[in-house]
Design a protein around this motif. Structure first.
Motif, mmCIF file in Angstrom:
data_model
loop_
_atom_site.group_PDB
_atom_site.id
_atom_site.type_symbol
_atom_site.label_atom_id
_atom_site.label_comp_id
_atom_site.label_asym_id
_atom_site.label_seq_id
_atom_site.Cartn_x
_atom_site.Cartn_y
_atom_site.Cartn_z
ATOM 1 N N SER A 123 0.829 -1.212 0.000
ATOM 2 C CA SER A 123 0.000 0.000 0.000
ATOM 3 C C SER A 123 0.861 1.259 0.000
ATOM 4 O O SER A 123 0.508 2.266 -0.611
ATOM 5 C CB SER A 123 -0.969 0.010 1.181
ATOM 6 O OG SER A 123 -0.270 0.030 2.404
ATOM 7 N N ARG A 124 1.985 1.184 0.671
ATOM 8 C CA ARG A 124 2.880 2.327 0.712
ATOM 9 C C ARG A 124 3.446 2.626 -0.682
ATOM 10 O O ARG A 124 3.542 3.782 -1.113
ATOM 11 C CB ARG A 124 4.016 2.022 1.699
ATOM 12 C CG ARG A 124 4.957 3.154 1.966
ATOM 13 C CD ARG A 124 5.778 2.878 3.217
ATOM 14 N NE ARG A 124 6.778 1.850 3.053
ATOM 15 C CZ ARG A 124 6.894 0.764 3.825
ATOM 16 N NH1 ARG A 124 6.036 0.539 4.801
ATOM 17 N NH2 ARG A 124 7.850 -0.104 3.617
ATOM 18 N N THR A 125 3.792 1.568 -1.386
ATOM 19 C CA THR A 125 4.333 1.742 -2.730
ATOM 20 C C THR A 125 3.240 2.243 -3.669
ATOM 21 O O THR A 125 3.468 3.106 -4.515
ATOM 22 C CB THR A 125 4.948 0.425 -3.231
ATOM 23 O OG1 THR A 125 5.872 -0.051 -2.250
ATOM 24 C CG2 THR A 125 5.679 0.611 -4.550
ATOM 25 N N GLU A 126 2.036 1.696 -3.517
ATOM 26 C CA GLU A 126 0.910 2.192 -4.319
ATOM 27 C C GLU A 126 0.693 3.677 -4.065
ATOM 28 O O GLU A 126 0.474 4.464 -4.994
ATOM 29 C CB GLU A 126 -0.376 1.447 -3.956
ATOM 30 C CG GLU A 126 -0.415 0.005 -4.428
ATOM 31 C CD GLU A 126 -1.619 -0.745 -3.871
ATOM 32 O OE1 GLU A 126 -1.799 -1.916 -4.271
ATOM 33 O OE2 GLU A 126 -2.361 -0.182 -3.048
ATOM 34 N N GLU A 127 0.709 4.074 -2.820
ATOM 35 C CA GLU A 127 0.500 5.480 -2.447
ATOM 36 C C GLU A 127 1.577 6.354 -3.088
ATOM 37 O O GLU A 127 1.279 7.432 -3.619
ATOM 38 C CB GLU A 127 0.537 5.602 -0.922
ATOM 39 C CG GLU A 127 0.363 6.997 -0.376
ATOM 40 C CD GLU A 127 -1.035 7.591 -0.566
ATOM 41 O OE1 GLU A 127 -2.011 6.825 -0.654
ATOM 42 O OE2 GLU A 127 -1.140 8.826 -0.626
ATOM 43 N N ALA A 128 2.812 5.888 -3.020
ATOM 44 C CA ALA A 128 3.908 6.660 -3.607
ATOM 45 C C ALA A 128 3.668 6.856 -5.104
ATOM 46 O O ALA A 128 3.854 7.954 -5.646
ATOM 47 C CB ALA A 128 5.243 5.949 -3.376
ATOM 48 N N ILE A 129 3.240 5.790 -5.765
ATOM 49 C CA ILE A 129 3.013 5.870 -7.210
ATOM 50 C C ILE A 129 1.819 6.770 -7.527
ATOM 51 O O ILE A 129 1.869 7.596 -8.444
ATOM 52 C CB ILE A 129 2.836 4.455 -7.795
ATOM 53 C CG1 ILE A 129 4.189 3.728 -7.744
ATOM 54 C CG2 ILE A 129 2.293 4.500 -9.209
ATOM 55 C CD1 ILE A 129 4.101 2.249 -7.982
ATOM 56 N N ASP A 130 0.769 6.653 -6.743
ATOM 57 C CA ASP A 130 -0.390 7.530 -6.967
ATOM 58 C C ASP A 130 0.015 8.988 -6.858
ATOM 59 O O ASP A 130 -0.408 9.847 -7.631
ATOM 60 C CB ASP A 130 -1.496 7.231 -5.946
ATOM 61 C CG ASP A 130 -2.246 5.944 -6.250
ATOM 62 O OD1 ASP A 130 -3.024 5.494 -5.383
ATOM 63 O OD2 ASP A 130 -2.069 5.381 -7.356
ATOM 64 N N ARG A 131 0.836 9.271 -5.869
ATOM 65 C CA ARG A 131 1.267 10.664 -5.685
ATOM 66 C C ARG A 131 2.120 11.147 -6.860
ATOM 67 O O ARG A 131 2.030 12.303 -7.272
ATOM 68 C CB ARG A 131 2.049 10.802 -4.376
ATOM 69 C CG ARG A 131 1.160 10.660 -3.144
ATOM 70 C CD ARG A 131 1.967 10.601 -1.848
ATOM 71 N NE ARG A 131 1.083 10.484 -0.703
ATOM 72 C CZ ARG A 131 1.133 11.273 0.370
ATOM 73 N NH1 ARG A 131 2.030 12.240 0.433
ATOM 74 N NH2 ARG A 131 0.296 11.093 1.369
#
Lengths: 321, 321
Positions: free
Chosen positions: B127-135
């Motif tokens: 989820s952290r990596t997903e969040e980073a990519i979304d940002r």
């Protein structure tokens, strides 16, 4: 990292040193065939041992307290690839010792600040390390530098062996290893994410390690799921090692297995190519594979996407994304 | 490097972000058993997949140009262990994303400078990596940080996999990996010169890699002359993996083989011990072996001298010193 090309045969800067021995005459070293890489001195076997001074000085030859001895890893080569700790260690060092190519990579503010810089061309690892230790035993704070990390096909171990042979101790020179980014990771970064999971580094230099041992190691890891970083893949006298390595890898892995090649990382002639294992053998005679090259071989999960190697760690088996 | 202890279960700092999705609710992640290490999330299997959001956002959900996405390796943890390039990359980043422990290690001048810091406790890698990519897709320049190197049991590969699943490309976010010093080398440095020649890294975490594969890899390398860096050697739920690893190593290697243990490198409770393979199994239940530990196993040439592990490279077979 695998190092340098054939152009660097300039004589070492032989300088005065606060040292029990005379300054090293390195002219014999510049004859020793600069085609080999410094980390293995593979072409230097004969001429280097002719040219290598035997250890003359031992701890008894020095008076006063020894200085410090640090083995410092510079990383891939560009100044910003160095850790802050490495930079600080070099700033503190009175004498900096290293292979000419790495000394030339150091920023001016570091080299200008040192009392003395001692550099040698290829094939001088043993005498260079001896010189560094003699200078530390003579009371100077000495940093011996190399690219990558001092524990990766580099001189941290040799420094301790020579210290012992001189009757010294690591404690007396407060010996310390300052780590740096190894070539496997700095080249891996240029390829994307090729390593990721269990990984192995193998050097194809058989100057110090018998080729049969290297082959045995390659067989062992190629038959398992390791990503493989190959150091010292090629030199004029080691062409057959590269071909043998390719054969062994192809015995165990698919010809479509992605392979990344990084030539001359951090140098002006840096080049990166992503290819596959089936193509690799024919690249041995191309410019991109030489002693400055690091090769990264994927495992059976590795794929190429948008120009980058990707080795999954296994998250996709457990998570939805 | 193997990471953290059980005390870090503070809820993530959930912050506003210039992002198509809402800020991640990480409360379920802090229930997920902080005893596992972040790089493998081994205890997080069940609860993490319960708590993990499915990928909601894809590239179509974002307007405007994406920002940059960098995966940055911090090295062992202390600020001076970072490369200058890593420091510069973090200074440039608008958003910094990472596991809470690593975010806490960042110097204030870096964190104060960022527009936003997004941290999660253990078990939040996906989820952290997903969040980073979304940002990044939302237009921010994002750096996702981890200890060691992004290519070593870390998130460089996952970032590329998730980017692809979102319909993005690495090129669109100018994806870059900024390498750092891996635990094998930073811990190796603390032990002296234990690595030196061909070396392998193996993780004992079986969350994402089946234990039978890990055992097979251990057999393969223990029977050859590799020095071995063991990551993630132990956690409460993985005690038997450690014991199994010791058994396998002892099948192939002498009980007197030197073994170095580095616990909590760069932390206040850092501890280093040099022991041998015969003693290693009994250390599994001692404090020095936990998820913050890296273990380095010597080969048949390795010896201990003046409190340091030394693995000869082979110079002594060719040179006099």
């Amino acid at each position: 990292m695998s190092t340098d090309d054939t152009t660097d045969t300039a004589a070492a800067s032989s300088t005065e040193s606060k040292c029990g021995t005379s300054s090293t005459d390195t002219s014999s070293e510049s004859d020793c065939g600069a085609a080999s890489d410094s980390s293995s001195a593979s072409n230097c076997g004969a001429s280097a041992s002719d040219g290598e001074k035997e250890v003359g000085a031992t701890v008894e030859d020095f008076e006063g307290d020894p200085g410090r001895l640090l083995a410092v890893g510079l990383g891939p080569g560009e100044p910003e690839g160095m850790t802050a700790r490495a930079k600080a260690a070099l700033a503190d060092a009175e004498h900096i010792v290293g292979y000419t190519t790495y000394i030339d990579l150091l920023p001016d503010d570091i080299t200008d600040d040192a009392d003395d810089i001692y550099s040698t061309p290829m094939c001088g690892e043993v005498s260079r390390t001896e010189e560094a230790i003699d200078r530390a035993l003579a009371g100077n704070d000495v940093a011996i530098v190399g690219s990558g990390d001092p524990n990766v096909y580099a001189l941290a171990g040799l420094a301790l062996e020579i210290l012992e042979s001189k009757g010294g101790t690591a404690s007396a020179v407060d010996f310390e290893v300052v780590p740096g980014v190894p070539a496997a990771q700095s080249c891996g970064a240029r390829l994307g994410a090729p390593l990721v999971n269990d990984t192995v580094s193998v050097s194809l230099s058989d100057h110090l390690t018998p080729m049969e041992d290297i082959e045995s190691r390659l067989h062992a890891v190629a038959g398992e799921g390791f990503t493989i970083a190959i150091y010292n893949p090629w030199s004029r006298k080691r062409r057959e090692n590269f071909q043998r390595c390719c054969e062994i890898l192809l015995e165990h892995r698919d010809p479509e297995t992605p392979v990344g090649i990084v030539h001359g990382a951090s140098r002006e002639d840096e080049a990166t190519r992503i290819t596959d294992l089936g193509t690799l053998p024919e690249l041995g005679e191309e410019d991109i594979v030489d002693m400055t090259t690091t090769i990264v071989v994927g495992n059976e999960e590795t794929y190429v996407w948008d120009g980058r190697m990707v080795t999954p760690r296994g998250y996709e088996t457990k998570y939805d994304y």
